[in-house]
Design a protein around this motif. Structure first.
Motif, PDB file in Angstrom:
ATOM      1  N   SER A  14     -14.202-115.899 -29.633  1.00 30.41           N
ATOM      2  CA  SER A  14     -14.284-117.337 -29.911  1.00 30.41           C
ATOM      3  C   SER A  14     -12.589-117.675 -29.837  1.00 30.41           C
ATOM      4  O   SER A  14     -12.047-118.721 -30.545  1.00 30.41           O
ATOM      5  CB  SER A  14     -14.705-117.620 -31.332  1.00 30.41           C
ATOM      6  N   ASP A  36     -18.722-113.814 -32.463  1.00 34.11           N
ATOM      7  CA  ASP A  36     -17.431-113.325 -32.942  1.00 34.11           C
ATOM      8  C   ASP A  36     -17.473-112.493 -33.899  1.00 34.11           C
ATOM      9  O   ASP A  36     -18.219-112.919 -35.138  1.00 34.11           O
ATOM     10  CB  ASP A  36     -16.152-114.405 -32.923  1.00 34.11           C
ATOM     11  N   GLY A  43     -10.017-116.618 -32.452  1.00 34.37           N
ATOM     12  CA  GLY A  43      -9.543-115.327 -31.686  1.00 34.37           C
ATOM     13  C   GLY A  43      -8.200-114.956 -32.283  1.00 34.37           C
ATOM     14  O   GLY A  43      -7.690-115.572 -33.432  1.00 34.37           O
ATOM     15  N   CYS A  45      -5.305-115.645 -30.936  1.00 34.00           N
ATOM     16  CA  CYS A  45      -4.247-116.534 -30.584  1.00 34.00           C
ATOM     17  C   CYS A  45      -4.220-117.326 -32.178  1.00 34.00           C
ATOM     18  O   CYS A  45      -3.124-117.476 -32.581  1.00 34.00           O
ATOM     19  CB  CYS A  45      -4.657-117.525 -29.634  1.00 34.00           C
ATOM     20  N   CYS A  50      -0.484-116.595 -31.303  1.00 37.03           N
ATOM     21  CA  CYS A  50       0.237-117.706 -30.943  1.00 37.03           C
ATOM     22  C   CYS A  50       0.528-118.554 -32.293  1.00 37.03           C
ATOM     23  O   CYS A  50       1.792-118.806 -32.612  1.00 37.03           O
ATOM     24  CB  CYS A  50      -0.365-118.449 -30.015  1.00 37.03           C
ATOM     25  N   ALA A 115     -20.932-111.750 -35.854  1.00 38.07           N
ATOM     26  CA  ALA A 115     -21.507-110.225 -35.554  1.00 38.07           C
ATOM     27  C   ALA A 115     -20.685-109.778 -34.637  1.00 38.07           C
ATOM     28  O   ALA A 115     -19.928-110.265 -33.595  1.00 38.07           O
ATOM     29  CB  ALA A 115     -22.764-110.424 -35.073  1.00 38.07           C
ATOM     30  N   ALA A 117     -20.845-107.682 -30.945  1.00 34.75           N
ATOM     31  CA  ALA A 117     -21.757-107.901 -29.866  1.00 34.75           C
ATOM     32  C   ALA A 117     -21.483-106.742 -28.857  1.00 34.75           C
ATOM     33  O   ALA A 117     -20.621-105.930 -28.697  1.00 34.75           O
ATOM     34  CB  ALA A 117     -21.568-108.929 -28.948  1.00 34.75           C
ATOM     35  N   SER A 165       1.275-106.411 -35.113  1.00 36.93           N
ATOM     36  CA  SER A 165       1.541-107.627 -34.934  1.00 36.93           C
ATOM     37  C   SER A 165       0.876-108.572 -35.993  1.00 36.93           C
ATOM     38  O   SER A 165       1.240-109.386 -36.639  1.00 36.93           O
ATOM     39  CB  SER A 165       1.535-108.381 -33.656  1.00 36.93           C
ATOM     40  N   ARG A 274      -0.428-104.721 -25.181  1.00 40.05           N
ATOM     41  CA  ARG A 274      -1.925-104.861 -25.779  1.00 40.05           C
ATOM     42  C   ARG A 274      -2.690-104.229 -24.827  1.00 40.05           C
ATOM     43  O   ARG A 274      -2.487-104.378 -23.663  1.00 40.05           O
ATOM     44  CB  ARG A 274      -2.053-106.388 -26.007  1.00 40.05           C
ATOM     45  N   ASN A 277     -10.059-104.990 -25.015  1.00 45.41           N
ATOM     46  CA  ASN A 277     -11.096-104.718 -25.806  1.00 45.41           C
ATOM     47  C   ASN A 277     -12.381-104.185 -25.272  1.00 45.41           C
ATOM     48  O   ASN A 277     -13.356-104.630 -25.707  1.00 45.41           O
ATOM     49  CB  ASN A 277     -11.416-105.893 -26.929  1.00 45.41           C
ATOM     50  N   LYS A 280     -15.473-101.312 -27.019  1.00 48.02           N
ATOM     51  CA  LYS A 280     -16.453-101.294 -28.047  1.00 48.02           C
ATOM     52  C   LYS A 280     -17.601-102.282 -27.669  1.00 48.02           C
ATOM     53  O   LYS A 280     -18.194-102.808 -28.406  1.00 48.02           O
ATOM     54  CB  LYS A 280     -16.044-101.755 -29.423  1.00 48.02           C
ATOM     55  N   LEU A 281     -17.655-102.647 -26.287  1.00 45.84           N
ATOM     56  CA  LEU A 281     -18.688-103.699 -25.874  1.00 45.84           C
ATOM     57  C   LEU A 281     -19.984-103.144 -25.263  1.00 45.84           C
ATOM     58  O   LEU A 281     -20.976-103.880 -25.003  1.00 45.84           O
ATOM     59  CB  LEU A 281     -18.060-104.590 -24.758  1.00 45.84           C
ATOM     60  N   ILE A 312     -13.390-113.422 -18.988  1.00 44.22           N
ATOM     61  CA  ILE A 312     -12.097-114.456 -19.069  1.00 44.22           C
ATOM     62  C   ILE A 312     -11.103-114.038 -19.848  1.00 44.22           C
ATOM     63  O   ILE A 312     -11.407-113.338 -21.118  1.00 44.22           O
ATOM     64  CB  ILE A 312     -12.503-115.885 -19.242  1.00 44.22           C
TER      65      ILE A 312
HETATM   66  P1  FAD Z   1      -8.726-113.382 -28.096  1.00 45.83           P
HETATM   67  O1  FAD Z   1      -7.938-114.573 -28.654  1.00 45.83           O
HETATM   68  O2  FAD Z   1      -8.179-112.033 -28.270  1.00 45.83           O
HETATM   69  O3  FAD Z   1     -10.233-113.382 -29.080  1.00 45.83           O
HETATM   70  C1  FAD Z   1     -11.034-112.357 -28.811  1.00 45.83           C
HETATM   71  C2  FAD Z   1     -12.198-112.663 -29.733  1.00 45.83           C
HETATM   72  O4  FAD Z   1     -13.104-111.606 -29.437  1.00 45.83           O
HETATM   73  C3  FAD Z   1     -11.527-112.085 -30.928  1.00 45.83           C
HETATM   74  O5  FAD Z   1     -11.740-112.958 -32.110  1.00 45.83           O
HETATM   75  C4  FAD Z   1     -12.315-110.845 -31.685  1.00 45.83           C
HETATM   76  O6  FAD Z   1     -12.688-110.965 -32.692  1.00 45.83           O
HETATM   77  C5  FAD Z   1     -13.656-111.215 -30.571  1.00 45.83           C
HETATM   78  N1  FAD Z   1     -14.426-109.975 -30.352  1.00 45.83           N
HETATM   79  C6  FAD Z   1     -13.804-108.969 -29.678  1.00 45.83           C
HETATM   80  N2  FAD Z   1     -14.898-108.052 -29.304  1.00 45.83           N
HETATM   81  C7  FAD Z   1     -16.092-108.458 -29.830  1.00 45.83           C
HETATM   82  C8  FAD Z   1     -17.165-107.908 -30.005  1.00 45.83           C
HETATM   83  N3  FAD Z   1     -17.744-106.607 -29.417  1.00 45.83           N
HETATM   84  N4  FAD Z   1     -18.262-108.719 -30.634  1.00 45.83           N
HETATM   85  C9  FAD Z   1     -17.687-109.961 -31.131  1.00 45.83           C
HETATM   86  N5  FAD Z   1     -16.671-110.522 -30.994  1.00 45.83           N
HETATM   87  C10 FAD Z   1     -15.598-109.815 -30.325  1.00 45.83           C
HETATM   88  N6  FAD Z   1      -0.207-116.377 -25.872  1.00 45.83           N
HETATM   89  C11 FAD Z   1       0.335-117.321 -25.537  1.00 45.83           C
HETATM   90  O7  FAD Z   1      -0.132-117.891 -24.684  1.00 45.83           O
HETATM   91  N7  FAD Z   1       1.189-118.008 -26.242  1.00 45.83           N
HETATM   92  C12 FAD Z   1       1.768-117.565 -27.248  1.00 45.83           C
HETATM   93  O8  FAD Z   1       2.883-117.902 -27.857  1.00 45.83           O
HETATM   94  C13 FAD Z   1       1.278-116.029 -27.685  1.00 45.83           C
HETATM   95  N8  FAD Z   1       1.749-115.478 -28.927  1.00 45.83           N
HETATM   96  C14 FAD Z   1       1.135-114.408 -29.275  1.00 45.83           C
HETATM   97  C15 FAD Z   1       1.681-113.836 -30.542  1.00 45.83           C
HETATM   98  C16 FAD Z   1       1.241-112.623 -31.041  1.00 45.83           C
HETATM   99  C17 FAD Z   1       1.523-112.085 -32.387  1.00 45.83           C
HETATM  100  C18 FAD Z   1      -0.093-111.956 -30.385  1.00 45.83           C
HETATM  101  C19 FAD Z   1      -0.719-110.680 -30.905  1.00 45.83           C
HETATM  102  C20 FAD Z   1      -0.457-112.749 -29.101  1.00 45.83           C
HETATM  103  C21 FAD Z   1       0.012-113.899 -28.802  1.00 45.83           C
HETATM  104  N9  FAD Z   1      -0.286-114.531 -27.473  1.00 45.83           N
HETATM  105  C22 FAD Z   1       0.226-115.632 -27.202  1.00 45.83           C
HETATM  106  C23 FAD Z   1      -1.519-114.011 -26.710  1.00 45.83           C
HETATM  107  C24 FAD Z   1      -2.923-114.450 -26.962  1.00 45.83           C
HETATM  108  O9  FAD Z   1      -2.965-114.514 -28.285  1.00 45.83           O
HETATM  109  C25 FAD Z   1      -4.008-114.097 -26.056  1.00 45.83           C
HETATM  110  O10 FAD Z   1      -3.784-114.132 -24.740  1.00 45.83           O
HETATM  111  C26 FAD Z   1      -5.083-114.917 -26.502  1.00 45.83           C
HETATM  112  O11 FAD Z   1      -5.480-114.809 -27.711  1.00 45.83           O
HETATM  113  C27 FAD Z   1      -6.306-114.453 -25.465  1.00 45.83           C
HETATM  114  O12 FAD Z   1      -7.475-114.866 -25.713  1.00 45.83           O
HETATM  115  P2  FAD Z   1      -8.827-114.480 -25.483  1.00 45.83           P
HETATM  116  O13 FAD Z   1      -9.957-115.650 -25.626  1.00 45.83           O
HETATM  117  O14 FAD Z   1      -8.795-113.745 -24.201  1.00 45.83           O
HETATM  118  O15 FAD Z   1      -9.326-113.753 -26.678  1.00 45.83           O
END
Ligand code: FAD
Length: 475
Positions: A14, A36, A43, A45, A50, A115, A117, A165, A274, A277, A280-281, A312
């Motif tokens: 999410s 999630d 997530g 971010c 972020c 949960a 997934a 972080s 980084r 993930n 674990k899928l 994505i």
């Molecule tokens: P994520 O945000 O990583 O979300 C993935 C979600 O999937 C998580 O909630 C996780 O719990 C869930 N998940 C994972 N595996 C499973 C599973 N098997 N079953 C169910 N749920 C699952 N980016 C920027 O653009 N600007 C910024 O300023 C910035 N600052 C950052 C600062 C820090 C400290 C960090 C760590 C990252 C930062 N980022 C920033 C990067 C940004 O957070 C990520 O690029 C962004 O969150 C990616 O989004 P996403 O939707 O791919 O997944």
């Protein structure tokens, strides 16, 4: 006991990618479930990336600005920092935003399930939660499971003084001495926060420069400022050992230029990148292809090699940035809904929210040189910007990289306060194919930092009046 349910669109994760994909698909009339494992939506971010980091960086920025008023004749007494209140403030911002996502999900009839997934096959996932197991079958699945902090082999993980972080953002305490391992954007942003809150911060970076992806001329003003603010910046330095010492703290051994340095720190933040993930899928139960770096391979429709499964965001490749995840999420949702969408962005902006901020979009000069891309550039130093000087700052610069033949914008780099906000104009210029003349003839308001974008194009065009550039002698 496991039950079995069927859904049209299943979104795993999410974050900014997952919720954007889910909401866009729901807005286009599809039945959507977001799964999630986290208790709150948004997530990495929103919950540990972020947003909390920028909330804390804002506090750091105001502290720094208040201090910098000294040279303008205004001084304050030393600020009192109530770390519990700072933490509460940060949590309040996060809670407000994640509550907003939950409300928007509800308004769109998007069901959310907490949960973990795991795929059982190409069209089934198992959901594991405190309330048991459930099987979901789907017509379409969007994997948006993001990324997590990489670790350094040999450095203990279960020591409360060794931070990631995520735990650094928990702000349990302000260590007297903090070592940040990794001079990338997350390490420098967190170092800036802890330094503003009173820690003596050192950085150790394996490569010979901070922020290796950015152009050196943009990094220089930041590196110069951090050199004054941080205790030490160790470049070309390898961490060889991190050991707990009694009664508290860590002894860190580093190798630099063939000699070994051992120093004691109260805490160490490991921020060395980084990783997706993907582990674990349950992907081994599917035929989904993963590349050598662990990213799920996708095409421009965000489709994996399995026709009804999309990926994505961070899990689908670099750059690992929230706005890229959101954009890809919308593409995946629209493709599923039969719209003619594809990921065809010309450029993805990147911002480092340090002080000064560094931002770039499109081709960097470094990249242009490495790939032998013919280019020319226009640059404007902020020392000649009235607005920048009014802010008490003169170290910024705006640089536009033009295609040598067409003079169209192919890259923009900015360093200075608010570079992160200013870079959007560069992204628009690239997307719209703006050339130097388009930019220089666009009237920018005075006095603003945004003007420096037009000024940089004027420098290129030879029409600048806010600088004196002697004409090149001919003949
Ligand atoms: P994520 O945000 O990583 O979300 C993935 C979600 O999937 C998580 O909630 C996780 O719990 C869930 N998940 C994972 N595996 C499973 C599973 N098997 N079953 C169910 N749920 C699952 N980016 C920027 O653009 N600007 C910024 O300023 C910035 N600052 C950052 C600062 C820090 C400290 C960090 C760590 C990252 C930062 N980022 C920033 C990067 C940004 O957070 C990520 O690029 C962004 O969150 C990616 O989004 P996403 O939707 O791919 O997944």
């Amino acid at each position: 006991m496991s039950s079995k349910k069927h859904i049209d669109v299943l979104v795993i994760g999410s974050g900014p990618g997952g919720y954007a994909a889910a909401f866009r698909a729901a807005d286009l009339g599809r039945d959507v479930i977001i799964v999630d494992k986290d208790p709150t939506l948004g997530g990495v971010c929103l919950n540990r990336g972020c947003i909390p980091s920028k909330t804390l960086l804002h506090i750091a920025k105001v502290l720094e600005e208040a201090d910098s008023l000294k040279k303008m004749g205004v001084s304050f007494t030393k600020p009192k920092i109530d770390i519990d209140a700072v933490r509460d403030w940060k949590s309040k911002v996060v809670t407000q935003l994640s509550g907003g996502i939950a409300q928007m999900a509800k308004a769109r009839n998007v069901k959310t399930i907490q949960a973990e997934a795991s795929f059982i096959s190409n069209n089934e996932v198992e959901l594991n939660s405190d309330s048991g197991k459930q099987i979901l079958t789907f017509d379409h699945c969007i994997i948006a499971a993001g990324s997590s902090s990489s670790a350094i082999p040999g450095i203990p993980k279960d020591n409360e003084n060794i931070l990631t972080s995520k735990t650094a953002l928990d702000l349990k305490k302000i260590p007297k001495k903090l070592l940040v391992i990794g001079g990338g954007y997350i390490g420098l942003e967190m170092g800036t926060v802890y330094s503003a809150l009173g820690s003596s911060v050192s950085v150790a970076e394996f490569l010979p420069t901070l922020l290796p992806g950015a152009d050196a001329d943009l990094v220089k003003p930041l590196a110069r400022k951090l050199k004054k603010e941080f205790s030490n910046i160790y470049l070309s330095t390898k961490i060889t050992k991190v050991e707990p010492v009694k009664p508290n703290g860590l002894s860190v051994t580093m190798e630099k230029d063939g000699s070994s340095i051992t120093e004691k720190f109260d805490q160490v933040l490991v921020s060395v990148g980084r990783k997706p993930n993907t582990n674990k899928l349950g992907l081994e139960n599917t035929k989904i292809k993963v590349d050598d770096f662990g990213f799920i391979s996708v095409d421009k429709y965000q489709k994996t090699n399995i026709d009804n499964i999309y990926a994505i965001g961070d899990i689908a490749g670099n750059p690992m940035l929230a706005h890229k995840a959101t954009h890809e999420g919308k593409v995946a949702a629209e493709v599923i809904c039969g719209l003619p969408a594809a990921f065809d962005a010309k450029a993805i902006p990147a911002v480092i929210f340090t002080d000064p901020e560094i931002a770039w979009v499109g081709i960097t000069e470094k990249e242009a040189k490495e790939k032998s891309i013919p280019y020319e550039k226009g640059e404007f130093p902020w020392a000649a910007s009235g607005k920048s000087l009014a802010l008490g700052r003169n170290e910024g610069r705006t640089k536009i990289i033009f295609d040598k033949d067409t003079k169209r914008t192919i890259g923009v780099g900015i360093v200075g306060p608010n570079a992160g906000d200013l870079i959007s104009e560069g992204a628009l210029a690239i997307e719209m194919g703006a050339d130097a003349e388009d930019i220089s003839l666009t009237i920018h308001p005075h006095p603003t930092l945004g003007e420096t974008f037009a000024n940089a194009a004027e420098v290129f065009e030879g029409t600048v009046t806010d600088l004196y550039i002697p004409k090149k002698k001919t003949g």
